[in-house]
Design an enzyme around this catalytic site. Structure first.
Site, PDB file in Angstrom:
ATOM      1  N   GLY A  48      45.726   1.453  78.003  1.00  0.00           N
ATOM      2  CA  GLY A  48      45.482   2.697  78.714  1.00  0.00           C
ATOM      3  C   GLY A  48      44.605   2.628  79.943  1.00  0.00           C
ATOM      4  O   GLY A  48      44.729   3.445  80.845  1.00  0.00           O
ATOM      5  N   GLU A 102      37.176   1.620  79.454  1.00  0.00           N
ATOM      6  CA  GLU A 102      38.051   2.357  78.530  1.00  0.00           C
ATOM      7  C   GLU A 102      38.737   3.498  79.264  1.00  0.00           C
ATOM      8  O   GLU A 102      38.178   4.065  80.201  1.00  0.00           O
ATOM      9  CB  GLU A 102      37.202   2.948  77.395  1.00  0.00           C
ATOM     10  CG  GLU A 102      37.090   2.068  76.178  1.00  0.00           C
ATOM     11  CD  GLU A 102      38.377   1.984  75.358  1.00  0.00           C
ATOM     12  OE1 GLU A 102      39.381   2.617  75.724  1.00  0.00           O
ATOM     13  OE2 GLU A 102      38.367   1.276  74.345  1.00  0.00           O
ATOM     14  N   ASP A 103      39.913   3.871  78.779  1.00  0.00           N
ATOM     15  CA  ASP A 103      40.621   5.024  79.345  1.00  0.00           C
ATOM     16  C   ASP A 103      39.990   6.327  78.859  1.00  0.00           C
ATOM     17  O   ASP A 103      39.704   7.228  79.631  1.00  0.00           O
ATOM     18  CB  ASP A 103      42.112   4.980  78.990  1.00  0.00           C
ATOM     19  CG  ASP A 103      42.383   4.717  77.509  1.00  0.00           C
ATOM     20  OD1 ASP A 103      41.422   4.503  76.725  1.00  0.00           O
ATOM     21  OD2 ASP A 103      43.566   4.713  77.105  1.00  0.00           O
ATOM     22  N   ASP A 106      37.535   9.425  72.452  1.00  0.00           N
ATOM     23  CA  ASP A 106      37.911  10.631  71.714  1.00  0.00           C
ATOM     24  C   ASP A 106      36.943  10.784  70.535  1.00  0.00           C
ATOM     25  O   ASP A 106      35.867  11.365  70.677  1.00  0.00           O
ATOM     26  CB  ASP A 106      39.379  10.460  71.283  1.00  0.00           C
ATOM     27  CG  ASP A 106      39.989  11.663  70.612  1.00  0.00           C
ATOM     28  OD1 ASP A 106      39.246  12.497  70.092  1.00  0.00           O
ATOM     29  OD2 ASP A 106      41.227  11.775  70.587  1.00  0.00           O
ATOM     30  N   LYS A 134      35.939  13.095  75.545  1.00  0.00           N
ATOM     31  CA  LYS A 134      36.136  14.389  74.876  1.00  0.00           C
ATOM     32  C   LYS A 134      34.910  14.691  74.029  1.00  0.00           C
ATOM     33  O   LYS A 134      34.857  14.320  72.849  1.00  0.00           O
ATOM     34  CB  LYS A 134      37.367  14.324  73.958  1.00  0.00           C
ATOM     35  CG  LYS A 134      38.702  14.202  74.669  1.00  0.00           C
ATOM     36  CD  LYS A 134      39.831  14.201  73.629  1.00  0.00           C
ATOM     37  CE  LYS A 134      41.187  14.042  74.254  1.00  0.00           C
ATOM     38  NZ  LYS A 134      42.252  13.837  73.244  1.00  0.00           N
ATOM     39  N   PHE A 155      45.426  16.890  73.764  1.00  0.00           N
ATOM     40  CA  PHE A 155      46.142  15.634  73.973  1.00  0.00           C
ATOM     41  C   PHE A 155      46.653  15.569  75.407  1.00  0.00           C
ATOM     42  O   PHE A 155      47.317  16.478  75.882  1.00  0.00           O
ATOM     43  CB  PHE A 155      47.307  15.489  72.992  1.00  0.00           C
ATOM     44  CG  PHE A 155      47.968  14.155  73.094  1.00  0.00           C
ATOM     45  CD1 PHE A 155      47.399  13.035  72.516  1.00  0.00           C
ATOM     46  CD2 PHE A 155      49.158  14.010  73.808  1.00  0.00           C
ATOM     47  CE1 PHE A 155      47.993  11.788  72.635  1.00  0.00           C
ATOM     48  CE2 PHE A 155      49.762  12.760  73.936  1.00  0.00           C
ATOM     49  CZ  PHE A 155      49.183  11.646  73.343  1.00  0.00           C
ATOM     50  N   ILE A 156      46.331  14.482  76.080  1.00  0.00           N
ATOM     51  CA  ILE A 156      46.724  14.328  77.483  1.00  0.00           C
ATOM     52  C   ILE A 156      47.545  13.056  77.708  1.00  0.00           C
ATOM     53  O   ILE A 156      47.498  12.126  76.901  1.00  0.00           O
ATOM     54  CB  ILE A 156      45.485  14.287  78.408  1.00  0.00           C
ATOM     55  CG1 ILE A 156      44.527  13.164  77.957  1.00  0.00           C
ATOM     56  CG2 ILE A 156      44.749  15.615  78.441  1.00  0.00           C
ATOM     57  CD1 ILE A 156      43.677  12.648  79.051  1.00  0.00           C
ATOM     58  N   ASP A 162      49.446   7.331  77.484  1.00  0.00           N
ATOM     59  CA  ASP A 162      50.855   7.536  77.120  1.00  0.00           C
ATOM     60  C   ASP A 162      51.071   8.539  75.999  1.00  0.00           C
ATOM     61  O   ASP A 162      50.151   8.851  75.233  1.00  0.00           O
ATOM     62  CB  ASP A 162      51.466   6.214  76.667  1.00  0.00           C
ATOM     63  CG  ASP A 162      50.971   5.813  75.273  1.00  0.00           C
ATOM     64  OD1 ASP A 162      49.741   5.822  75.054  1.00  0.00           O
ATOM     65  OD2 ASP A 162      51.800   5.514  74.401  1.00  0.00           O
ATOM     66  N   ARG A 168      52.619   6.772  81.204  1.00  0.00           N
ATOM     67  CA  ARG A 168      51.505   5.974  81.747  1.00  0.00           C
ATOM     68  C   ARG A 168      51.552   5.917  83.271  1.00  0.00           C
ATOM     69  O   ARG A 168      50.544   5.724  83.925  1.00  0.00           O
ATOM     70  CB  ARG A 168      51.557   4.530  81.218  1.00  0.00           C
ATOM     71  CG  ARG A 168      51.291   4.414  79.728  1.00  0.00           C
ATOM     72  CD  ARG A 168      51.024   2.950  79.376  1.00  0.00           C
ATOM     73  NE  ARG A 168      51.106   2.705  77.942  1.00  0.00           N
ATOM     74  CZ  ARG A 168      50.122   2.896  77.083  1.00  0.00           C
ATOM     75  NH1 ARG A 168      48.964   3.368  77.499  1.00  0.00           N
ATOM     76  NH2 ARG A 168      50.282   2.624  75.810  1.00  0.00           N
TER      77      ARG A 168
HETATM   78  P1  5GP Z   1      38.907   7.133  69.571  1.00  0.00           P
HETATM   79  O1  5GP Z   1      38.750   5.913  68.738  1.00  0.00           O
HETATM   80  O2  5GP Z   1      37.752   7.356  70.528  1.00  0.00           O
HETATM   81  O3  5GP Z   1      39.188   8.340  68.722  1.00  0.00           O
HETATM   82  O4  5GP Z   1      40.249   6.982  70.382  1.00  0.00           O
HETATM   83  C1  5GP Z   1      40.398   6.178  71.466  1.00  0.00           C
HETATM   84  C2  5GP Z   1      41.874   5.877  71.724  1.00  0.00           C
HETATM   85  O5  5GP Z   1      42.742   6.934  71.263  1.00  0.00           O
HETATM   86  C3  5GP Z   1      42.106   5.764  73.202  1.00  0.00           C
HETATM   87  O6  5GP Z   1      41.873   4.452  73.675  1.00  0.00           O
HETATM   88  C4  5GP Z   1      43.541   6.213  73.344  1.00  0.00           C
HETATM   89  O7  5GP Z   1      44.404   5.127  73.138  1.00  0.00           O
HETATM   90  C5  5GP Z   1      43.750   7.208  72.207  1.00  0.00           C
HETATM   91  N1  5GP Z   1      43.603   8.613  72.655  1.00  0.00           N
HETATM   92  C6  5GP Z   1      42.604   9.464  72.360  1.00  0.00           C
HETATM   93  N2  5GP Z   1      42.797  10.672  72.909  1.00  0.00           N
HETATM   94  C7  5GP Z   1      43.973  10.588  73.598  1.00  0.00           C
HETATM   95  C8  5GP Z   1      44.727  11.518  74.401  1.00  0.00           C
HETATM   96  O8  5GP Z   1      44.390  12.697  74.609  1.00  0.00           O
HETATM   97  N3  5GP Z   1      45.889  11.036  74.931  1.00  0.00           N
HETATM   98  C9  5GP Z   1      46.335   9.765  74.745  1.00  0.00           C
HETATM   99  N4  5GP Z   1      47.473   9.430  75.339  1.00  0.00           N
HETATM  100  N5  5GP Z   1      45.650   8.867  74.000  1.00  0.00           N
HETATM  101  C10 5GP Z   1      44.473   9.276  73.436  1.00  0.00           C
END
Ligand code: 5GP
Length: 178
Positions: A48, A102-103, A106, A134, A155-156, A162, A168
């Protein structure tokens, strides 16, 4: 394009490219000041963050290197829950300043696990840069050194992110239409 359809879902434009790039400018400016003389190794966590990493690297004026890693689909259970193994960081990082790119953060679980794994490789310091954060979804205590922008808990897609492999390539960010 104010709306796009990816597979079975509709998404509407929420963050235009210009706004994203302004945020990247600010992150780069802060890094250029704070990481001067540290010769950082930027570590792009695929998939991402490839667009964020590319735009950011073009704006860094300090000497730095970049490496690309992935989180394996393997998952076990560690102290923080599900862990994915970091693969591809094969160089010696002992004594280096590492900046994870990181992208999106969450829940924070992924970045916490990734930082833990990198720390075990003996760097001098591990910093975290995320394009998107977030705050309403992240209940964990995560130290984010550089944040492009805070976004709502929706969700984006786009700008590297993606929906089931698609989206992407979108230069702007789109939010799912419920
Ligand atoms: P975390 O472990 O912080 O919950 O999640 C991180 C990963 O979840 C990110 O690297 C990404 O791959 C995915 N992710 C979290 N939120 C989103 C979102 O809104 N859209 C997309 N496409 N991926 C997300």
């Amino acid at each position: 394009m104010s709306r796009v359809k990816l597979l079975d879902r509709e998404f509407e434009l929420s963050i235009p490219e210009e706004k994203l790039l302004k945020a990247v400018d600010q992150v780069a400016e802060k890094m250029n000041k704070e990481l001067e003389g540290k010769n950082p190794l930027m570590v792009c966590v695929l998939n991402g963050s490839f667009m964020f990493a590319s735009d950011l690297m073009k704006r860094l004026t300090i000497p730095c290197e970049i490496s690309f890693v992935k989180l394996s689909s393997y998952s076990g259970t560690g102290s923080t829950g599900q862990v994915k193994e970091l693969i591809g960081l094969n160089e010696d990082i002992s004594g280096r300043t590492i900046v994870l790119l990181e992208d999106i953060v969450d829940t924070g679980l992924t970045i916490i696990n990734t930082v833990e794994q990198v720390k075990q490789m003996g760097p001098a310091d591990v910093k975290v840069a995320t394009m998107l954060f977030k705050p309403d979804a992240c209940k964990r205590d995560v130290k984010l050194d550089y944040v492009g922008m805070d976004i709502p808990n929706d969700f984006i897609v786009g700008y590297g992110l993606d929906y089931d492999g698609y989206g992407r390539n979108l230069k702007d960010i789109y939010t799912v239409v419920e």
